[in-house]
Design an enzyme around this catalytic site. Structure first.
Site, PDB file in Angstrom:
ATOM      1  N   ASP A  83     -81.301  -1.480  -9.524  1.00 37.96           N
ATOM      2  CA  ASP A  83     -80.314  -0.434  -9.304  1.00 37.96           C
ATOM      3  C   ASP A  83     -79.988  -0.318  -7.832  1.00 37.96           C
ATOM      4  OD1 ASP A  83     -82.211   1.202  -8.126  1.00 37.96           O
ATOM      5  OD2 ASP A  83     -82.081   2.792  -9.595  1.00 37.96           O
ATOM      6  N   HIS A 122     -66.357   9.479  -5.149  1.00 36.70           N
ATOM      7  CA  HIS A 122     -66.622   8.777  -6.406  1.00 36.70           C
ATOM      8  C   HIS A 122     -65.739   7.550  -6.597  1.00 36.70           C
ATOM      9  CE1 HIS A 122     -69.571  11.492  -8.305  1.00 36.70           C
ATOM     10  NE2 HIS A 122     -68.992  12.423  -7.577  1.00 36.70           N
ATOM     11  N   ASP A 174     -67.229   4.058  -7.587  1.00 34.33           N
ATOM     12  CA  ASP A 174     -66.770   3.216  -8.698  1.00 34.33           C
ATOM     13  C   ASP A 174     -66.479   1.797  -8.214  1.00 34.33           C
ATOM     14  OD1 ASP A 174     -66.953   5.293 -10.476  1.00 34.33           O
ATOM     15  OD2 ASP A 174     -64.798   5.628 -10.661  1.00 34.33           O
ATOM     16  N   GLU A 186     -76.142   3.610 -12.302  1.00 36.59           N
ATOM     17  CA  GLU A 186     -76.133   2.548 -11.298  1.00 36.59           C
ATOM     18  C   GLU A 186     -77.205   1.495 -11.551  1.00 36.59           C
ATOM     19  OE1 GLU A 186     -78.895   5.707  -9.515  1.00 36.59           O
ATOM     20  OE2 GLU A 186     -77.198   5.602 -10.882  1.00 36.59           O
ATOM     21  N   ASN A 195     -71.913   8.188  -3.264  1.00 38.58           N
ATOM     22  CA  ASN A 195     -70.920   9.060  -3.892  1.00 38.58           C
ATOM     23  C   ASN A 195     -70.666  10.312  -3.064  1.00 38.58           C
ATOM     24  OD1 ASN A 195     -70.070   7.701  -6.233  1.00 38.58           O
ATOM     25  ND2 ASN A 195     -71.885   8.319  -7.360  1.00 38.58           N
TER      26      ASN A 195
END
Length: 297
Positions: free
Chosen positions: A176, A189, A193, A219, A184
């Protein structure tokens, strides 16, 4: 680590078009996943602009922070086709990952409104394409285009059974993004993304036929490596770690240095999928506790 994550779309609605509209052209909502699988919005006859946005007067209403009140509109382009026009939105309108002010839409184009993604379908086989897209959504994550958790679990179960029958090694890599919440919070965000999507793009280039790369949740990602020894899996994980960190992730003018932590597990006997995942996940936690940006196996 992976966290439960929920879409912030609380309402998506579409105005009904007049009878006789163009049923051969539609938008399909493919991301984020929600309670409904792939809502389809037919574009109608084009006599009235179809506005997408957060406002209650929009034909397609998306109640999401990243979407402007009147974000973009879909209109006929004069040649019988369709185009999207950005309406001065805060976060921009994207087609195929590129920001656009006005863009003709082609069959299969991905239209990104804020952090929501639609797929544009047009032509004589829209119904077939729609059902193919619905099937694809059952196995593919709409944002990253990696396999989803459901497909990953089914594939892992099959490979573990094969491993037990033939005694061949099977390796699992779980990883991860380090401090993803900070990305973020600090960058927004939309940048988050982009990081997920670009990371998946880089990793997919390293995955060979017969191997599976999946978004496990949030994630966190997973890779199943049939017949890979533990040493080979460790080397593969190191290659992925370096691939991610070798250059910054850049979303428009925003640069982010991304690091990942990875855990590796290998077996030559049949295990329960949950047990095998826990082995790799435990090693991932060790990588986190050991300072992050490393491989533990």
């Amino acid at each position: 680590m992976a966290e439960d994550w929920k879409t912030r779309i609380t309402r998506v609605s579409v105005a009904r078009m007049q009878a006789g509209g163009d049923a051969q052209t539609c938008l399909v909502l493919i991301y984020p996943p929600g309670q409904l699988m792939g809502p389809k919005f037919e574009l109608g006859d084009g006599k009235k602009d179809l506005v997408i946005g957060r406002g209650s007067d929009c034909a397609i209403q998306i109640d999401r922070d990243s979407v402007s009140r009147r974000h973009a509109k879909i209109v006929k382009n004069g040649k019988g086709g369709w185009k999207v026009q950005d309406l001065g939105s805060t976060n921009g309108t994207y087609v195929g990952g590129e920001p656009v002010k006005e863009q003709v839409l082609r069959d299969g184009d991905l239209l990104k409104i804020g952090s929501t993604i639609f797929k544009f379908l047009s032509g004589g086989s829209v119904e077939q394409s729609y059902f193919e897209e619905i099937y694809r959504m059952t196995i593919i994550d709409g944002l990253t285009e990696a396999f989803n958790k459901r497909y990953f679990m089914e594939y892992l179960e099959r490979e573990l059974a094969r491993c037990g029958r033939y005694g061949r090694p099977l390796s699992l890599v779980m990883f991860d993004i380090d401090h993803f919440k900070r990305i973020n919070d600090d960058h927004g965000h939309l940048t988050g993304d982009y990081v997920l999507k670009e990371l998946a793009r880089r990793v997919r280039g390293e995955v060979r036929a017969g191997e599976v790369f999946a978004r496990y949740g949030g994630e966190e990602f997973a890779m199943v490596l049939p017949e890979a020894s533990h040493e080979a899996a460790i080397a593969f994980a190191e290659r992925i770690r370096n691939l991610v960190r070798q250059k910054p992730f850049q979303f428009e003018d925003d640069k982010v240095d991304v690091r990942i932590s990875l855990g590796v597990a290998t077996t030559t006997s049949e295990l329960e999928p949950g047990v095998f995942i826990k082995q790799a996940d435990d090693n991932l936690y060790k990588a986190k506790r050991g300072g992050r940006d490393k491989v533990v196996g």
